[in-house]
Motif scaffolding. Structure first.
Motif, PDB file in Angstrom:
ATOM      1  N   VAL A  43       0.047  37.917 -75.506  1.00  0.00           N
ATOM      2  CA  VAL A  43       1.180  37.773 -75.551  1.00  0.00           C
ATOM      3  C   VAL A  43       2.058  38.233 -74.539  1.00  0.00           C
ATOM      4  CG1 VAL A  43       1.694  37.383 -78.111  1.00  0.00           C
ATOM      5  CG2 VAL A  43       1.946  39.553 -76.944  1.00  0.00           C
ATOM      6  N   ALA A  44       2.865  37.855 -73.859  1.00  0.00           N
ATOM      7  CA  ALA A  44       3.816  38.325 -72.745  1.00  0.00           C
ATOM      8  C   ALA A  44       4.130  39.899 -73.409  1.00  0.00           C
ATOM      9  CB  ALA A  44       5.116  37.665 -72.457  1.00  0.00           C
ATOM     10  N   ALA A  45       4.483  40.815 -72.292  1.00  0.00           N
ATOM     11  CA  ALA A  45       4.730  42.324 -72.541  1.00  0.00           C
ATOM     12  C   ALA A  45       5.934  42.429 -73.487  1.00  0.00           C
ATOM     13  CB  ALA A  45       4.843  42.917 -71.233  1.00  0.00           C
ATOM     14  N   ASP A  46       7.027  41.362 -73.439  1.00  0.00           N
ATOM     15  CA  ASP A  46       8.319  41.424 -73.982  1.00  0.00           C
ATOM     16  C   ASP A  46       8.040  40.983 -75.734  1.00  0.00           C
ATOM     17  OD1 ASP A  46       8.119  38.693 -73.884  1.00  0.00           O
ATOM     18  OD2 ASP A  46       9.798  38.645 -72.884  1.00  0.00           O
ATOM     19  N   GLN A  47       6.840  40.617 -75.989  1.00  0.00           N
ATOM     20  CA  GLN A  47       6.447  40.356 -77.321  1.00  0.00           C
ATOM     21  C   GLN A  47       5.871  41.560 -78.030  1.00  0.00           C
ATOM     22  OE1 GLN A  47       5.156  36.136 -77.935  1.00  0.00           O
ATOM     23  NE2 GLN A  47       6.068  35.970 -75.806  1.00  0.00           N
ATOM     24  N   VAL A  48       5.353  42.410 -77.358  1.00  0.00           N
ATOM     25  CA  VAL A  48       4.447  43.359 -78.076  1.00  0.00           C
ATOM     26  C   VAL A  48       5.019  43.949 -79.103  1.00  0.00           C
ATOM     27  CG1 VAL A  48       3.252  45.526 -77.481  1.00  0.00           C
ATOM     28  CG2 VAL A  48       3.027  43.618 -75.825  1.00  0.00           C
ATOM     29  N   ALA A  49       6.451  44.479 -78.961  1.00  0.00           N
ATOM     30  CA  ALA A  49       6.992  45.302 -79.787  1.00  0.00           C
ATOM     31  C   ALA A  49       7.160  44.571 -81.127  1.00  0.00           C
ATOM     32  CB  ALA A  49       8.327  45.599 -79.532  1.00  0.00           C
ATOM     33  N   THR A  50       7.233  43.237 -81.108  1.00  0.00           N
ATOM     34  CA  THR A  50       7.431  42.445 -82.512  1.00  0.00           C
ATOM     35  C   THR A  50       5.904  42.378 -83.142  1.00  0.00           C
ATOM     36  OG1 THR A  50       9.180  40.931 -81.521  1.00  0.00           O
ATOM     37  CG2 THR A  50       8.109  40.113 -83.381  1.00  0.00           C
ATOM     38  N   VAL A  51       5.127  42.154 -82.201  1.00  0.00           N
ATOM     39  CA  VAL A  51       3.716  42.128 -83.005  1.00  0.00           C
ATOM     40  C   VAL A  51       3.422  43.591 -83.546  1.00  0.00           C
ATOM     41  CG1 VAL A  51       1.111  41.919 -82.568  1.00  0.00           C
ATOM     42  CG2 VAL A  51       2.863  40.500 -81.372  1.00  0.00           C
ATOM     43  N   LEU A  52       3.523  44.536 -82.822  1.00  0.00           N
ATOM     44  CA  LEU A  52       3.303  45.793 -83.371  1.00  0.00           C
ATOM     45  C   LEU A  52       3.953  46.160 -84.579  1.00  0.00           C
ATOM     46  CD1 LEU A  52       2.525  48.016 -80.017  1.00  0.00           C
ATOM     47  CD2 LEU A  52       0.942  47.127 -81.915  1.00  0.00           C
ATOM     48  N   ALA A  53       5.023  45.641 -84.706  1.00  0.00           N
ATOM     49  CA  ALA A  53       5.933  46.032 -85.904  1.00  0.00           C
ATOM     50  C   ALA A  53       5.363  45.426 -87.299  1.00  0.00           C
ATOM     51  CB  ALA A  53       7.279  45.603 -85.680  1.00  0.00           C
ATOM     52  N   ARG A  54       4.467  44.427 -87.121  1.00  0.00           N
ATOM     53  CA  ARG A  54       4.026  43.917 -88.300  1.00  0.00           C
ATOM     54  C   ARG A  54       2.769  44.720 -88.836  1.00  0.00           C
ATOM     55  NH1 ARG A  54       5.518  38.709 -88.930  1.00  0.00           N
ATOM     56  NH2 ARG A  54       3.835  38.237 -90.337  1.00  0.00           N
ATOM     57  N   PHE A  55       2.558  45.768 -88.060  1.00  0.00           N
ATOM     58  CA  PHE A  55       1.150  46.494 -88.461  1.00  0.00           C
ATOM     59  C   PHE A  55       1.519  47.811 -89.079  1.00  0.00           C
ATOM     60  CE2 PHE A  55      -0.496  43.267 -85.763  1.00  0.00           C
ATOM     61  CZ  PHE A  55      -1.647  42.860 -86.412  1.00  0.00           C
ATOM     62  N   ASP A  56       1.771  47.964 -90.608  1.00  0.00           N
ATOM     63  CA  ASP A  56       2.557  49.122 -90.881  1.00  0.00           C
ATOM     64  C   ASP A  56       1.464  50.310 -90.906  1.00  0.00           C
ATOM     65  OD1 ASP A  56       4.308  50.612 -92.544  1.00  0.00           O
ATOM     66  OD2 ASP A  56       2.794  50.751 -94.201  1.00  0.00           O
ATOM     67  N   GLY A  57       1.874  51.241 -90.023  1.00  0.00           N
ATOM     68  CA  GLY A  57       1.280  52.818 -89.967  1.00  0.00           C
ATOM     69  C   GLY A  57       0.115  52.697 -89.080  1.00  0.00           C
ATOM     70  N   CYS A  58      -0.504  51.633 -88.668  1.00  0.00           N
ATOM     71  CA  CYS A  58      -1.552  51.564 -87.568  1.00  0.00           C
ATOM     72  C   CYS A  58      -1.409  52.422 -86.395  1.00  0.00           C
ATOM     73  CB  CYS A  58      -1.883  50.235 -87.320  1.00  0.00           C
ATOM     74  SG  CYS A  58      -2.456  49.218 -88.678  1.00  0.00           S
ATOM     75  N   ARG A  59      -2.157  53.194 -86.230  1.00  0.00           N
ATOM     76  CA  ARG A  59      -2.035  54.349 -84.835  1.00  0.00           C
ATOM     77  C   ARG A  59      -3.265  53.897 -83.753  1.00  0.00           C
ATOM     78  NH1 ARG A  59       1.718  55.284 -83.147  1.00  0.00           N
ATOM     79  NH2 ARG A  59       0.984  57.391 -82.062  1.00  0.00           N
ATOM     80  N   THR A  60      -3.829  52.568 -83.859  1.00  0.00           N
ATOM     81  CA  THR A  60      -4.849  52.081 -82.972  1.00  0.00           C
ATOM     82  C   THR A  60      -4.428  50.548 -82.627  1.00  0.00           C
ATOM     83  OG1 THR A  60      -6.711  53.674 -83.769  1.00  0.00           O
ATOM     84  CG2 THR A  60      -7.196  51.625 -82.615  1.00  0.00           C
ATOM     85  N   ALA A  61      -4.587  50.202 -81.584  1.00  0.00           N
ATOM     86  CA  ALA A  61      -4.112  48.884 -81.116  1.00  0.00           C
ATOM     87  C   ALA A  61      -5.299  48.299 -80.385  1.00  0.00           C
ATOM     88  CB  ALA A  61      -2.920  48.671 -80.512  1.00  0.00           C
ATOM     89  N   LYS A  62      -5.686  46.955 -80.824  1.00  0.00           N
ATOM     90  CA  LYS A  62      -6.675  46.233 -80.083  1.00  0.00           C
ATOM     91  C   LYS A  62      -5.756  45.086 -79.269  1.00  0.00           C
ATOM     92  CE  LYS A  62      -9.927  43.188 -81.554  1.00  0.00           C
ATOM     93  NZ  LYS A  62     -11.221  42.676 -81.800  1.00  0.00           N
TER      94      LYS A  62
END
Length: 330
Positions: free
Chosen positions: A87-106
């Protein structure tokens, strides 16, 4: 084990079409076939473009989970990573917010039609949001040649990468890029070179990867995947292939059975769905390895139309014949 009768598979078959919250692998809807064996519900969901020979291995994996007892669990909860599509960089926060408590991102990189600058911007944004203690891994899905991979890894290294997954397509290329970037201390992980290979052990024998990514369905089931991990002698990351809640629990059962679990698993992708047949979303960065049954109402609400259901039924029949003609044993 001997193949169960085809009628036993088709008798409980439900084909679902689940809407995604984020476009992934070029699709907005994920189709999957679910059916019930003596051990419980299982999933068959090779991607649409896969041929019958490759898909037959996925059917063997589904049968393994539905007809064989799962291996002894070493843990009941499995830590998982967030998955950030291209996704575009400005959509990253929205995506990450869906993953409760995850401290690793692929983070997906090397997407067709995008540039290295797009990848850098996406990874930079993930690092900004997750902070210095978050772990970031990138997955190129074999999208780079060796020179491109070297440039990309150099550009992304400042964001403290946990590892780079399948930067190049072949075992020889992986071996080359691993040598080239050894100075940076960034491990190389093999995914497609394991799950799509006729010899999944070749990458380990060649010294072409520091760790492997294993997926239950594409490798023919939990038991075969565990054997592959043991034979390679490498650390393993258990991942999924945009599975439904049922398939994610299959992956979690694999992760739960590993003697050691050195990395968070790529089993949090239920968070990319708008709707599912059950709840396998991460909670506080973890998912359960307990088997679940699909929700009856969800099976009805998200049932694929008749044409697509027939397409999947015919696909199962063809893949079953492939297994039957091989040796009839899964």
């Amino acid at each position: 084990m001997t193949l169960p009768p085809l009628d036993d598979i088709l008798g409980s078959l439900h084909v679902v079409a689940l809407p995604l919250a984020v476009r992934f692998r070029g699709v907005d809807v994920r189709e999957a076939a679910l059916f019930e064996g003596p051990e419980g519900w299982t999933e068959f969901s090779p991607f649409i473009e896969y041929d019958d020979d490759e898909s037959a291995t996925w059917l063997a994996g589904a049968i393994d989970y539905g007809w064989r007892a799962v291996p002894q669990a070493q843990r009941n909860q499995v830590p998982v990573n967030a998955t950030v599509p291209a996704v575009a960089a400005d959509q990253v926060a929205t995506v990450l917010a869906r993953f409760d408590g995850c401290r690793t991102a692929k983070v997906k990189v090397a997407e067709a039609g995008q540039t290295l600058d797009d990848d850098v911007a996406r990874v930079r944004e993930v690092r900004e949001i997750m902070g210095p203690d978050g772990r970031i891994r990138v997955d190129a899905n074999a999208g780079w040649n060796v020179d491109q991979a070297e440039r990309a890894i150099h550009a992304l290294a400042e964001y403290d990468l946990e590892y780079v997954e399948q930067p190049c397509a072949t075992v020889d290329e992986l071996k080359d890029i691993r040598r080239r970037v050894k100075y940076a201390g960034i491990p190389i992980a093999a995914d497609e070179s394991v799950r799509k290979a006729s010899d999944p052990l070749a990458v380990a024998r060649a010294g072409a990867a520091d760790l492997i990514v294993v997926k239950a369905q594409p490798l023919g089931g939990l038991h075969r995947a565990l054997d592959i991990v043991a034979e390679t002698g490498l650390s393993a990351v258990v991942s999924s292939a945009l599975d439904t809640a049922i398939g994610l629990r299959m992956g979690a059962a694999l992760a739960a059975a590993l003697p050691t679990l050195d990395y968070d698993c790529g089993l949090g992708t239920a968070s990319l769905f708008r709707a599912d047949v059950g709840d396998s979303r991460p909670h506080d960065g973890m998912i359960s390895s307990e088997r679940i049954a699909p929700d009856a109402a969800a099976l009805k609400t998200h049932a694929a139309d008749a044409d697509r259901a027939n397409w999947w039924r015919a696909r199962i029949e063809r893949c079953y014949r492939v297994l039957e003609n091989a040796d009839g044993v899964v």
